[in-house]
Design an enzyme around this catalytic site. Structure first.
Site, PDB file in Angstrom:
ATOM      1  N   HIS A  97      39.624   4.008  -6.220  1.00 30.43           N
ATOM      2  CA  HIS A  97      40.288   5.487  -5.613  1.00 30.43           C
ATOM      3  C   HIS A  97      40.393   7.232  -6.376  1.00 30.43           C
ATOM      4  O   HIS A  97      39.310   7.715  -6.838  1.00 30.43           O
ATOM      5  CB  HIS A  97      40.425   5.600  -4.048  1.00 30.43           C
ATOM      6  CG  HIS A  97      39.468   5.117  -3.306  1.00 30.43           C
ATOM      7  ND1 HIS A  97      40.225   4.401  -1.894  1.00 30.43           N
ATOM      8  CD2 HIS A  97      38.588   3.908  -3.589  1.00 30.43           C
ATOM      9  CE1 HIS A  97      39.129   3.866  -0.902  1.00 30.43           C
ATOM     10  NE2 HIS A  97      38.339   3.861  -1.688  1.00 30.43           N
TER      11      HIS A  97
ATOM     12  N   CYS B 120      60.824   4.851 -11.878  1.00 29.38           N
ATOM     13  CA  CYS B 120      62.016   5.860 -11.393  1.00 29.38           C
ATOM     14  C   CYS B 120      62.515   5.245 -10.411  1.00 29.38           C
ATOM     15  O   CYS B 120      62.425   4.014  -9.693  1.00 29.38           O
ATOM     16  CB  CYS B 120      62.336   7.209 -12.107  1.00 29.38           C
ATOM     17  SG  CYS B 120      61.222   7.810 -10.816  1.00 29.38           S
TER      18      CYS B 120
ATOM     19  N   ASP C 134      63.739   5.412 -16.461  1.00 34.04           N
ATOM     20  CA  ASP C 134      64.780   6.097 -16.167  1.00 34.04           C
ATOM     21  C   ASP C 134      65.851   4.562 -16.140  1.00 34.04           C
ATOM     22  O   ASP C 134      65.364   3.399 -16.578  1.00 34.04           O
ATOM     23  CB  ASP C 134      64.821   7.115 -15.386  1.00 34.04           C
ATOM     24  CG  ASP C 134      65.472   6.475 -14.288  1.00 34.04           C
ATOM     25  OD1 ASP C 134      65.715   5.543 -13.974  1.00 34.04           O
ATOM     26  OD2 ASP C 134      65.497   7.346 -13.023  1.00 34.04           O
TER      27      ASP C 134
ATOM     28  N   HIS D 170      34.717   9.515  -5.062  1.00 31.90           N
ATOM     29  CA  HIS D 170      35.387   9.331  -6.237  1.00 31.90           C
ATOM     30  C   HIS D 170      35.803   9.866  -6.790  1.00 31.90           C
ATOM     31  O   HIS D 170      36.554  11.074  -7.407  1.00 31.90           O
ATOM     32  CB  HIS D 170      36.288   8.159  -6.125  1.00 31.90           C
ATOM     33  CG  HIS D 170      36.480   7.342  -4.385  1.00 31.90           C
ATOM     34  ND1 HIS D 170      37.345   7.957  -3.454  1.00 31.90           N
ATOM     35  CD2 HIS D 170      35.135   6.652  -4.356  1.00 31.90           C
ATOM     36  CE1 HIS D 170      37.142   7.125  -2.131  1.00 31.90           C
ATOM     37  NE2 HIS D 170      36.348   6.377  -3.378  1.00 31.90           N
TER      38      HIS D 170
ATOM     39  N   THR E 193      62.669   6.037  -6.822  1.00 33.53           N
ATOM     40  CA  THR E 193      62.190   5.976  -6.002  1.00 33.53           C
ATOM     41  C   THR E 193      60.440   5.815  -6.977  1.00 33.53           C
ATOM     42  O   THR E 193      59.310   5.999  -5.772  1.00 33.53           O
ATOM     43  CB  THR E 193      62.469   7.551  -5.297  1.00 33.53           C
ATOM     44  OG1 THR E 193      62.030   8.956  -6.083  1.00 33.53           O
ATOM     45  CG2 THR E 193      63.267   7.470  -4.989  1.00 33.53           C
TER      46      THR E 193
HETATM   47  C1  RB5 Z   1      68.283   7.866 -10.087  1.00 29.34           C
HETATM   48  O1  RB5 Z   1      69.213   7.820  -9.503  1.00 29.34           O
HETATM   49  C2  RB5 Z   1      66.656   8.645  -9.368  1.00 29.34           C
HETATM   50  O2  RB5 Z   1      66.961  10.416  -8.932  1.00 29.34           O
HETATM   51  C3  RB5 Z   1      65.327   8.465  -9.974  1.00 29.34           C
HETATM   52  O3  RB5 Z   1      65.359   7.582 -10.708  1.00 29.34           O
HETATM   53  C4  RB5 Z   1      64.706   8.535  -9.770  1.00 29.34           C
HETATM   54  O4  RB5 Z   1      64.551   8.004  -7.911  1.00 29.34           O
HETATM   55  C5  RB5 Z   1      64.132  10.492  -9.447  1.00 29.34           C
HETATM   56  O5  RB5 Z   1      63.521  10.822  -8.806  1.00 29.34           O
END
Ligand code: RB5
Length: 143
Positions: free
Chosen positions: A98, A65, A8, A133, A67
């Site tokens: 694994h 993304c 993203d 596994h 996180t």
């Molecule tokens: C975008 O701001 C953020 O929410 C996205 O990149 C991600 O971390 C969502 O899980």
């Protein structure tokens, strides 16, 4: 080997840098992510990558993304996907050894690019251990 990649807006820079790194190493890269830093919704590209991996259009996938969680949650809705979130080199290795992850997910806002490279190399260069596994990953899909 063909690797699909998606991201993203939070993962644009790391996507471009990793595509260059892996292309230079001889991998064929297919881009499913956004090339813009304008805010967008990660499921719109995560589903495209998941479908490409499930259909065999690409051999493996990589997703970024902020996180890593939104990508992992969306990718793992697909029964043929084992998307593993990794934030260290050791986890990158274990998620292949694994869990036989066919998609590697990384948190672009929380690790430096040098770590992204180390994690990606560890995941690509390690092998699934099978045995217990295999039994465990066979139990992952919903009936
Ligand atoms: C975008 O701001 C953020 O929410 C996205 O990149 C991600 O971390 C969502 O899980």
């Amino acid at each position: 080997m063909k690797i699909g990649i998606c991201n993203d807006h939070a993962g644009v820079d790391y996507k471009f840098d990793l595509v260059k790194y892996l292309t230079d190493k001889g991998y064929e890269m297919v881009n499913f992510g956004t090339d813009s830093k304008e805010s967008m919704d990660y499921p719109d590209v995560a589903h495209l990558l998941a479908e490409a991996v499930e259909s065999g259009k690409v051999d493996l996938g990589i997703a970024f993304c902020g996180t890593g969680n939104g990508m992992a949650m969306t990718l793992n809705k697909h029964q043929g996907i084992r998307a593993g979130l990794a934030w260290s080199e050791e986890i990158g290795e274990l998620v292949k050894q694994h869990n036989n992850a066919n998609v590697l997910v990384m948190p672009a806002r929380f690790i430096p690019f040098e770590e992204v490279v180390r994690i990606t190399d560890a995941w690509l260069e390690s092998s699934f251990e099978g045995g217990r596994h295999q039994r465990r990953i066979d139990k992952i899909p919903c009936k």
